[in-house]
Design an enzyme around this catalytic site. Structure first.
Site, PDB file in Angstrom:
ATOM      1  N   CYS A 113      26.679  34.505  31.516  1.00 58.26           N
ATOM      2  CA  CYS A 113      26.894  34.790  30.089  1.00 58.26           C
ATOM      3  C   CYS A 113      26.273  33.727  29.183  1.00 58.26           C
ATOM      4  CB  CYS A 113      28.377  34.919  29.791  1.00 58.26           C
ATOM      5  SG  CYS A 113      29.190  36.138  30.818  1.00 58.26           S
ATOM      6  N   HIS A 254      29.465  34.148  22.335  1.00 60.25           N
ATOM      7  CA  HIS A 254      29.451  35.122  23.429  1.00 60.25           C
ATOM      8  C   HIS A 254      30.693  36.003  23.307  1.00 60.25           C
ATOM      9  CE1 HIS A 254      29.442  37.058  27.210  1.00 60.25           C
ATOM     10  NE2 HIS A 254      30.430  36.348  27.721  1.00 60.25           N
ATOM     11  N   ASN A 284      31.922  43.044  27.287  1.00 58.49           N
ATOM     12  CA  ASN A 284      31.194  41.828  27.634  1.00 58.49           C
ATOM     13  C   ASN A 284      29.863  42.215  28.266  1.00 58.49           C
ATOM     14  OD1 ASN A 284      30.193  39.502  28.796  1.00 58.49           O
ATOM     15  ND2 ASN A 284      32.142  38.840  29.677  1.00 58.49           N
TER      16      ASN A 284
HETATM   17  O1  UT7 Z   1      32.115  36.222  30.203  1.00 57.64           O
HETATM   18  C1  UT7 Z   1      32.769  35.020  30.420  1.00 57.64           C
HETATM   19  C2  UT7 Z   1      33.734  35.062  31.517  1.00 57.64           C
HETATM   20  N1  UT7 Z   1      34.847  35.947  31.400  1.00 57.64           N
HETATM   21  C3  UT7 Z   1      35.899  35.675  30.623  1.00 57.64           C
HETATM   22  O2  UT7 Z   1      35.849  34.796  29.800  1.00 57.64           O
HETATM   23  C4  UT7 Z   1      37.162  36.486  30.822  1.00 57.64           C
HETATM   24  C5  UT7 Z   1      38.343  35.589  30.607  1.00 57.64           C
HETATM   25  N2  UT7 Z   1      39.623  36.203  30.840  1.00 57.64           N
HETATM   26  C6  UT7 Z   1      40.141  37.187  30.081  1.00 57.64           C
HETATM   27  O3  UT7 Z   1      39.502  37.685  29.172  1.00 57.64           O
HETATM   28  C7  UT7 Z   1      41.577  37.598  30.319  1.00 57.64           C
HETATM   29  O4  UT7 Z   1      42.176  36.666  31.184  1.00 57.64           O
HETATM   30  C8  UT7 Z   1      41.727  39.032  30.900  1.00 57.64           C
HETATM   31  C9  UT7 Z   1      41.381  40.050  29.845  1.00 57.64           C
HETATM   32  C10 UT7 Z   1      40.820  39.188  32.101  1.00 57.64           C
HETATM   33  C11 UT7 Z   1      43.179  39.265  31.326  1.00 57.64           C
HETATM   34  O5  UT7 Z   1      44.060  39.041  30.251  1.00 57.64           O
HETATM   35  P1  UT7 Z   1      45.338  38.094  30.432  1.00 57.64           P
HETATM   36  O6  UT7 Z   1      46.071  38.128  29.167  1.00 57.64           O
HETATM   37  O7  UT7 Z   1      44.822  36.755  30.890  1.00 57.64           O
HETATM   38  O8  UT7 Z   1      46.155  38.846  31.526  1.00 57.64           O
HETATM   39  P2  UT7 Z   1      46.605  38.321  32.978  1.00 57.64           P
HETATM   40  O9  UT7 Z   1      45.421  38.096  33.843  1.00 57.64           O
HETATM   41  O10 UT7 Z   1      47.534  37.180  32.774  1.00 57.64           O
HETATM   42  O11 UT7 Z   1      47.390  39.582  33.505  1.00 57.64           O
HETATM   43  C12 UT7 Z   1      48.573  40.045  32.873  1.00 57.64           C
HETATM   44  C13 UT7 Z   1      48.999  41.314  33.565  1.00 57.64           C
HETATM   45  C14 UT7 Z   1      48.981  41.247  35.082  1.00 57.64           C
HETATM   46  O12 UT7 Z   1      50.109  41.952  35.549  1.00 57.64           O
HETATM   47  P3  UT7 Z   1      51.380  41.157  36.139  1.00 57.64           P
HETATM   48  O13 UT7 Z   1      50.838  40.348  37.282  1.00 57.64           O
HETATM   49  O14 UT7 Z   1      51.865  40.318  34.995  1.00 57.64           O
HETATM   50  O15 UT7 Z   1      52.312  42.258  36.531  1.00 57.64           O
HETATM   51  C15 UT7 Z   1      47.747  42.031  35.449  1.00 57.64           C
HETATM   52  O16 UT7 Z   1      47.845  42.646  36.720  1.00 57.64           O
HETATM   53  O17 UT7 Z   1      48.121  42.392  33.195  1.00 57.64           O
HETATM   54  C16 UT7 Z   1      47.715  43.073  34.378  1.00 57.64           C
HETATM   55  N3  UT7 Z   1      46.396  43.643  34.171  1.00 57.64           N
HETATM   56  C17 UT7 Z   1      46.224  44.854  33.626  1.00 57.64           C
HETATM   57  N4  UT7 Z   1      47.066  45.788  33.173  1.00 57.64           N
HETATM   58  C18 UT7 Z   1      46.555  46.918  32.671  1.00 57.64           C
HETATM   59  C19 UT7 Z   1      45.190  43.093  34.435  1.00 57.64           C
HETATM   60  N5  UT7 Z   1      44.216  43.936  34.080  1.00 57.64           N
HETATM   61  C20 UT7 Z   1      44.826  45.037  33.578  1.00 57.64           C
HETATM   62  C21 UT7 Z   1      44.353  46.251  33.050  1.00 57.64           C
HETATM   63  N6  UT7 Z   1      45.248  47.155  32.596  1.00 57.64           N
HETATM   64  N7  UT7 Z   1      43.025  46.526  32.946  1.00 57.64           N
END
Ligand code: UT7
Length: 327
Positions: A113, A254, A284
Site C-alpha cells: 500500500c 492511503h 482499499n
Molecule cells: O492497507 C494497509 C493495511 N491494512 C490495514 O490497515 C487494515 C487494518 N485493520 C483494520 O482496518 C481493522 O482492524 C479491520 C477492519 C480489519 C477489523 O476491524 P476491528 O474493529 O479491528 O475488528 P476486530 O478485528 O477487532 O474484530 C471484531 C469482531 C471479531 O469478532 P469477535 O472475535 O469479537 O467475535 C471479528 O471476527 O468482528 C468480527 N469480524 C467481522 N464481523 C462481521 C471481522 N470481520 C468481520 C466482518 N463482518 N467482515
C-alpha cells in the site's frame, strides 16, 4: 538542483461494483458491520481476464492526456503493484508495450500500500539527478483476484483500481519537496500472501491451505500500527520542511479504513475538509489508492497551483512513508 513536478493525473476503476450486500451473500457479514468498522460501502472488481495492466493502461492514458505529454517523450514507466499481471515480465513492461512507449525503461515497485509513495521517491530522485526528464508512475491493483472469499476478516476490505501521474523535471519552487520511506520487515507476517513464491512454490496443497491469498493475522494490531506509522511519517515530513500542519491544504492518505484516516487526521489536527476520502466507493486499493484519490481531488478542483499536499501511506512489508508536494 531541478525539482520533480506532477504535471498530470489520471485514474480508472473497473465498471463492476461489488456492494456490501453482495459480500453478505458470501460470508457471515453485514452492510452495517462493514460500513461502521471500515467506512466502505462498495468496491470495484475486475471481471474475467481483466488484469492489472489493463487498469494501469486506462489510468496512464488519462494522466498523459491531462499532462499533454506524448507517450514518445516518456523516459521511464514505474508501476507500483502487488498484483502484477505475472511474476515477470514486469507489469511496467507490459504497460510500456501497450502504450507503445518505445523509449521508456520500465520496472515494477513492490511496497504494497506504500508503493505509490515509494515510486514517487524513486521518480523524484531520478528526475532531480537529471537521469530522466519525464516519468510515468502508476499505482494499479487487482486485489479482488488475491483475496480469500471465505475469510470475512479480509475479503470485505479490498478493491481494484488504478491511478497514474506524469512527473517532469523542472525548475522553481513547485514540485515534490520531500519523500520519507520506512520499513519493518520483522512485522511482515502481519499482512502477507505466504505462497506462490520460492518459499512455498505453487502446488495444489499450498492453494488448498489458503497460502495463495491475502492473510492478515491481527487486523486490530495492524490498525494501531497504521495510525502511529502514518502520523509519524507525516510529522517527519512536516519537520523536515519546517512546516506547520496549518500550512497543509490537503492530506491525501492511503485509504485502508475510514477510522484510520480519521484518527490520523485528528492526531495531526487537520479539519475534515482538508482530508481526501473516497474509501466508501473503492475500498482499499493498495498502491492505487493515493493516486486514485489524488486524481479525484484534482478533477473536483480541490487542488490549486501553489497548494501544499501531504501524502502518507502504510501497508504490507511493513512499509510506510510520506511525501510533501507544492502543487
Ligand atoms: O492497507 C494497509 C493495511 N491494512 C490495514 O490497515 C487494515 C487494518 N485493520 C483494520 O482496518 C481493522 O482492524 C479491520 C477492519 C480489519 C477489523 O476491524 P476491528 O474493529 O479491528 O475488528 P476486530 O478485528 O477487532 O474484530 C471484531 C469482531 C471479531 O469478532 P469477535 O472475535 O469479537 O467475535 C471479528 O471476527 O468482528 C468480527 N469480524 C467481522 N464481523 C462481521 C471481522 N470481520 C468481520 C466482518 N463482518 N467482515
Amino acid at each position: 538542483m531541478p525539482s520533480a513536478r506532477i504535471i498530470g493525473t489520471g485514474s480508472y476503476a473497473p465498471a463492476k461494483v461489488l456492494t456490501n450486500a453482495d459480500l453478505a451473500t458470501l460470508v457471515d457479514t453485514s452492510d452495517e458491520w462493514i460500513r461502521t468498522r471500515t467506512g466502505i460501502s462498495e468496491r470495484r472488481m475486475t471481471t474475467g481476464a481483466e488484469a492489472t495492466s489493463d487498469l494501469a493502461y486506462q489510468a496512464a492514458l488519462r494522466a498523459l492526456a491531462a499532462a499533454n505529454v506524448d507517450v514518445a517523450d516518456v523516459d521511464m514507466i514505474l508501476v507500483a503493484t502487488v498484483t502484477p499481471d505475472m511474476f515477470f515480465p514486469a507489469t511496467a513492461c507490459v504497460l510500456q508495450d501497450r502504450l507503445e512507449a518505445r523509449r521508456a525503461s520500465a520496472m515494477d515497485i513492490s511496497a504494497a500500500c506504500s508503493g505509490f509513495i515509494y515510486g514517487l521517491a524513486v521518480a523524484d530522485g531520478l528526475l532531480r539527478l537529471g537521469t530522466f526528464r519525464t516519468i510515468l508512475l502508476v499505482g494499479a491493483e487487482t486485489l479482488t483476484k488475491i483475496v480469500n472469499w471465505k475469510d470475512r476478516n479480509t475479503c470485505v476490505l479490498f478493491g481494484d483500481g488504478a491511478g497514474a501521474v506524469v512527473l517532469r523535471a523542472g525548475e522553481g519552487p513547485r514540485g515534490i519537496l520531500s519523500t520519507h520511506l520506512f520499513a519493518d520487515g520483522a512485522k511482515g507476517p502481519q499482512l502477507m500472501i505466504p505462497g506462490g513464491g520460492s518459499r512455498h512454490p505453487i502446488s495444489h496443497q499450498m492453494v488448498e491451505e489458503g497460502l495463495a491469498a491475502i492473510q492478515m493475522s491481527n487486523g486490530n494490531e495492524v490498525f494501531k500500527v497504521a495510525v502511529r506509522a502514518m502520523e509519524d511519517a507525516a510529522l517527519t515530513a512536516l519537520k523536515y520542511n519546517s512546516l506547520d500542519i496549518s500550512d497543509i491544504d490537503l492530506l491525501v492518505p492511503h485509504q485502508a479504513n475510514l477510522r484510520i484516516i480519521n484518527a490520523v487526521g485528528q492526531r495531526l489536527g487537520l479539519p475534515e475538509e482538508k482530508v481526501c476520502v473516497n474509501i466508501q466507493r473503492y475500498g482499499n486499493t493498495s498502491a492505487a489508492s493515493i493516486p486514485l484519490a489524488l486524481d479525484e481531488a484534482v478533477l473536483a478542483g480541490r487542488v490549486k497551483a501553489g497548494d501544499l499536499l501531504l501524502l502518507c501511506a502504510f501497508g504490507g512489508g511493513l512499509t510506510w512513508g510520506s511525501a510533501v508536494i507544492r502543487w
